[in-house]
Write a protein that holds these residues in place. Sequence first.
Motif, PDB file in Angstrom:
ATOM      1  N   ARG A  35      -2.639 -55.550   0.482  1.00 50.44           N
ATOM      2  CA  ARG A  35      -2.938 -54.680   1.601  1.00 50.44           C
ATOM      3  C   ARG A  35      -3.023 -53.245   1.116  1.00 50.44           C
ATOM      4  NH1 ARG A  35       1.848 -52.228   3.428  1.00 50.44           N
ATOM      5  NH2 ARG A  35       0.709 -51.511   5.266  1.00 50.44           N
ATOM      6  N   VAL A  36      -3.496 -52.357   2.000  1.00 47.74           N
ATOM      7  CA  VAL A  36      -3.661 -50.939   1.679  1.00 47.74           C
ATOM      8  C   VAL A  36      -2.671 -50.146   2.518  1.00 47.74           C
ATOM      9  CG1 VAL A  36      -5.273 -48.985   1.711  1.00 47.74           C
ATOM     10  CG2 VAL A  36      -6.084 -51.279   1.083  1.00 47.74           C
ATOM     11  N   ALA A  37      -2.040 -49.159   1.906  1.00 52.63           N
ATOM     12  CA  ALA A  37      -1.082 -48.326   2.631  1.00 52.63           C
ATOM     13  C   ALA A  37      -1.752 -47.638   3.812  1.00 52.63           C
ATOM     14  CB  ALA A  37      -0.474 -47.287   1.687  1.00 52.63           C
ATOM     15  N   LEU A  38      -0.957 -47.276   4.797  1.00 52.12           N
ATOM     16  CA  LEU A  38      -1.488 -46.784   6.076  1.00 52.12           C
ATOM     17  C   LEU A  38      -2.395 -45.571   5.912  1.00 52.12           C
ATOM     18  CD1 LEU A  38       0.390 -46.690   9.390  1.00 52.12           C
ATOM     19  CD2 LEU A  38      -0.856 -44.662   8.667  1.00 52.12           C
ATOM     20  N   GLN A  39      -1.944 -44.550   5.200  1.00 56.06           N
ATOM     21  CA  GLN A  39      -2.735 -43.319   5.100  1.00 56.06           C
ATOM     22  C   GLN A  39      -4.086 -43.539   4.417  1.00 56.06           C
ATOM     23  OE1 GLN A  39      -3.514 -41.332   2.248  1.00 56.06           O
ATOM     24  NE2 GLN A  39      -4.466 -39.679   3.448  1.00 56.06           N
ATOM     25  N   PRO A  40      -4.127 -44.146   3.215  1.00 56.28           N
ATOM     26  CA  PRO A  40      -5.448 -44.371   2.613  1.00 56.28           C
ATOM     27  C   PRO A  40      -6.321 -45.309   3.429  1.00 56.28           C
ATOM     28  CG  PRO A  40      -3.714 -45.378   1.284  1.00 56.28           C
ATOM     29  CD  PRO A  40      -3.044 -44.512   2.291  1.00 56.28           C
ATOM     30  N   ALA A  41      -5.737 -46.299   4.089  1.00 51.96           N
ATOM     31  CA  ALA A  41      -6.539 -47.192   4.931  1.00 51.96           C
ATOM     32  C   ALA A  41      -7.246 -46.396   6.028  1.00 51.96           C
ATOM     33  CB  ALA A  41      -5.662 -48.274   5.548  1.00 51.96           C
TER      34      ALA A  41
END
Length: 362
Positions: free
Chosen positions: A161-167
Amino acid sequence: MAAVLDRLRRHRILAALPLLEATSVIAPKSADADSFVEALYERGWITSYQRQALMRRDQLLSLSHYQLLERLGSGGVSHVYKVRDTRTNRLAALKVLHEDAQTNPETLARFEREITVATHLVHPNIVQAIDADIAAGKVAYLAMEFLPGIDLSHVLIQATRVALQPACVYIAQAALGLQHAHENGLIHRDIKPANLLVTVPDSPTAPTAAEVAQSSDGKVLKILDLGLARTQRSSQSDVGMSVTGHGTLLGTPDYMAPEQGRDPRGVDIRADIYSLGCTFFHLLTGKVPFDGGNVMQKLFRHVSEPPPRVERYLPNVPKPLADLVAWMITKTPAERPPQPWIVAKRLQALGLIDSLPIPNLT
């Protein structure tokens, strides 16, 4: 041996001095053509792809003024190569139709439409087309800017998964690219992680999956593959339904809007917003909204089942962000954000992204 030397000359694989040495020194000492090619590869004069093509003698080495260096990927109807433009010595990405696709009128029509679409779009979040040829009797190709990068599907495979901010940043950038397409009357129809490339401007190397998953700093997302794109005015001339008579699906089931599953000719930009929402869900949670099952079961679930909330897999997600994802993947097009820029604007209003050139439209 003579045939390999002839191909080296005709396709201009080697510069003048290496070619002279290959002809006068290496070739006479080589036991056969394969050992000669291997010697060139060991010296770093040819790429792995060129080595294989010279040995097999049935693969493309060049096309028009493009010298093929590496196969980057393959799809149902095309290959994509890393190439060098022999006129400018610049690198490019070259999309080439498979040999059997060259004689398929439906595939050729779709590729011609992709060329038309790609050459009219100029935006920092859409890969830039450079050159194309689809003339009768020739191998059809589309040349695009070459960008060392990693697509989000590979990021998800390696990092889950991708961390919230970069997503949030990647989705906002994709939304701005889609907004530009929308303003030019275009619908992508196949937004998914595999068609979203993350690159670092001016860097000779691609970022790693871990780097992309953890931080968006200095990174730019580019929308790829306009092969299913169409103009919003061309619905009556579109080819096929969601599954054509040949069994070809127009879109990707895990990210496909309910209305696109029923009839891809009748969709508008809100179908792309739905697909972007499913992609957003996948980046945040590591799962697609409707996991498991075959193609038809996935399509049915997109049409009939309420989508899960992000909180089901990511309990600590901010509720306004989860609400935005839910808004994007609601079943009814009229109940989704009407234009992509609104998604980027909402993310900015929530303080989840830094400043981006987001238009103030109505």
